[in-house]
Enzyme design. Structure first.
Site, PDB file in Angstrom:
ATOM      1  N   HIS A 193       0.780  -1.169   0.129  1.00  0.00           N
ATOM      2  CA  HIS A 193       0.034  -0.031  -0.011  1.00  0.00           C
ATOM      3  C   HIS A 193       0.960   1.255  -0.062  1.00  0.00           C
ATOM      4  O   HIS A 193       1.698   1.313   1.000  1.00  0.00           O
ATOM      5  CB  HIS A 193      -0.825  -0.043   1.345  1.00  0.00           C
ATOM      6  CG  HIS A 193      -1.970   1.244   1.280  1.00  0.00           C
ATOM      7  ND1 HIS A 193      -3.092   1.177   0.683  1.00  0.00           N
ATOM      8  CD2 HIS A 193      -1.804   2.530   1.678  1.00  0.00           C
ATOM      9  CE1 HIS A 193      -3.747   2.385   0.973  1.00  0.00           C
ATOM     10  NE2 HIS A 193      -2.853   3.064   1.327  1.00  0.00           N
ATOM     11  N   CYS A 194       0.586   2.007  -1.092  1.00  0.00           N
ATOM     12  CA  CYS A 194       1.705   3.334  -1.209  1.00  0.00           C
ATOM     13  C   CYS A 194       0.925   4.252  -0.665  1.00  0.00           C
ATOM     14  O   CYS A 194      -0.028   4.708  -1.233  1.00  0.00           O
ATOM     15  CB  CYS A 194       1.970   3.325  -2.632  1.00  0.00           C
ATOM     16  SG  CYS A 194       3.119   4.745  -3.204  1.00  0.00           S
ATOM     17  N   PRO A 195       1.544   4.822   0.413  1.00  0.00           N
ATOM     18  CA  PRO A 195       0.944   6.321   0.978  1.00  0.00           C
ATOM     19  C   PRO A 195       1.167   7.422  -0.102  1.00  0.00           C
ATOM     20  O   PRO A 195       0.384   8.338   0.014  1.00  0.00           O
ATOM     21  CB  PRO A 195       1.765   6.538   2.184  1.00  0.00           C
ATOM     22  CG  PRO A 195       3.020   5.646   2.107  1.00  0.00           C
ATOM     23  CD  PRO A 195       2.928   4.574   1.362  1.00  0.00           C
TER      24      PRO A 195
ATOM     25  N   GLY B  11      -1.934   6.796  -1.920  1.00  0.00           N
ATOM     26  CA  GLY B  11      -3.074   6.575  -1.339  1.00  0.00           C
ATOM     27  C   GLY B  11      -3.738   5.479  -1.857  1.00  0.00           C
ATOM     28  O   GLY B  11      -5.047   5.619  -1.827  1.00  0.00           O
ATOM     29  N   ASN B  12      -3.196   4.482  -2.383  1.00  0.00           N
ATOM     30  CA  ASN B  12      -3.785   3.504  -3.116  1.00  0.00           C
ATOM     31  C   ASN B  12      -2.853   2.227  -3.147  1.00  0.00           C
ATOM     32  O   ASN B  12      -1.533   2.168  -2.749  1.00  0.00           O
ATOM     33  CB  ASN B  12      -4.135   3.599  -4.480  1.00  0.00           C
ATOM     34  CG  ASN B  12      -5.103   2.675  -4.981  1.00  0.00           C
ATOM     35  OD1 ASN B  12      -5.636   1.911  -4.526  1.00  0.00           O
ATOM     36  ND2 ASN B  12      -5.405   2.774  -6.435  1.00  0.00           N
TER      37      ASN B  12
END
Length: 252
Positions: free
Chosen positions: A115-117, A120-121
């Site tokens: 999950h890539c901050p 945001g996805n």
């Protein structure tokens, strides 16, 4: 996400300073400035594409039955022995192999990477190639932006010079920092893709049953060329169970 927006914004802060691109624009040489602007726009479009698209959410049985889904066309081979399909304890869907539930997205994601901050996805089977394309374009923009920022700096040992160039100097330092981060991220992802493994599988193999009980260190590795082709050129979802059962003599 705010961090990534800053990295994109810093590439345009120095446009008003005396730089190579501004000099070319003043001389009427618009080709390179136009290409630079197009690259920035392409980076923004890829950013929104990756952050807003479905990363590969696993459909529930009701959703699959309600309409024709690509997941229906996946042919899952019969597993030898008493092997049962894993059901997620959070969203209660049947998890295909390599899927993982994301607590932030509240969905199971096919071939979950992380999950890539920044976006945001989740990064999963559907949007991972676009994520790599985004990182590549962003790296080019940052490298070019760093060069443009450096061209606008004329160092002088005076307080007045620092006052007039502090914003440009800060932008250059930010660009260098983000360039190193994006470069390391891109190189690490390309390495994992060439091995047909994910960030989640690479970081936590001891927590993943199908890796922990496999006789092969990486049961999905089919060689660099085929791994890259499957990742970048395959237009369909992959039944990873088929590859796993063919290569592993002790499936889970």
């Amino acid at each position: 996400r705010k961090i990534l927006n800053i990295s994109q914004g810093t590439t345009s802060l120095f446009w008003g300073y005396l730089s190579d691109l501004q000099k070319q624009e003043e001389r009427g040489e618009l080709l390179q400035p136009l290409i630079f602007v197009l690259l920035v726009l392409c980076s923004l479009l890829l950013y929104f594409k990756v952050s807003l698209m479905d990363p590969g959410f696993v459909k529930s049985e009701e959703e699959v039955e309600a309409g024709k889904s690509e997941e229906q066309s996946l042919v899952i081979p019969q597993a030898p022995g008493d092997v049962q399909t894993r059901r997620c304890g959070y969203c209660m869907v049947k998890q295909p192999m390599r899927a993982k539930h994301c607590q932030l997205c509240q969905h199971c994601v096919r071939r979950y990477d992380h999950h890539c901050p920044w976006i945001g996805n989740c990064v999963g089977e559907r949007n991972h190639p676009f994520f790599i394309a985004y990182l590549s374009v962003q790296l080019v923009v940052l490298l070019w932006g760093g060069h443009v920022a450096w061209s606008g700096l004329y160092f002088e040992q005076s307080w007045d010079w620092l006052q007039h160039n502090i914003l440009l100097l800060a932008s250059f330092l930010l660009i260098v920092t983000f360039t190193v981060v994006v470069l390391l991220l891109l190189v690490s992802h390309l390495y994992l893709i060439s091995c047909n493994t994910t960030t989640w599988e690479f970081m936590s193999p001891h927590r993943i049953p199908y890796l922990r009980h496999s006789e092969l260190e990486n049961p999905f590795d089919q060689g660099v060329v085929l791994n890259l082709w499957r990742f970048f050129c395959s237009c369909h979802l992959t039944a990873w169970e088929k590859i796993y059962f063919l290569r592993s003599s002790d499936p889970v």
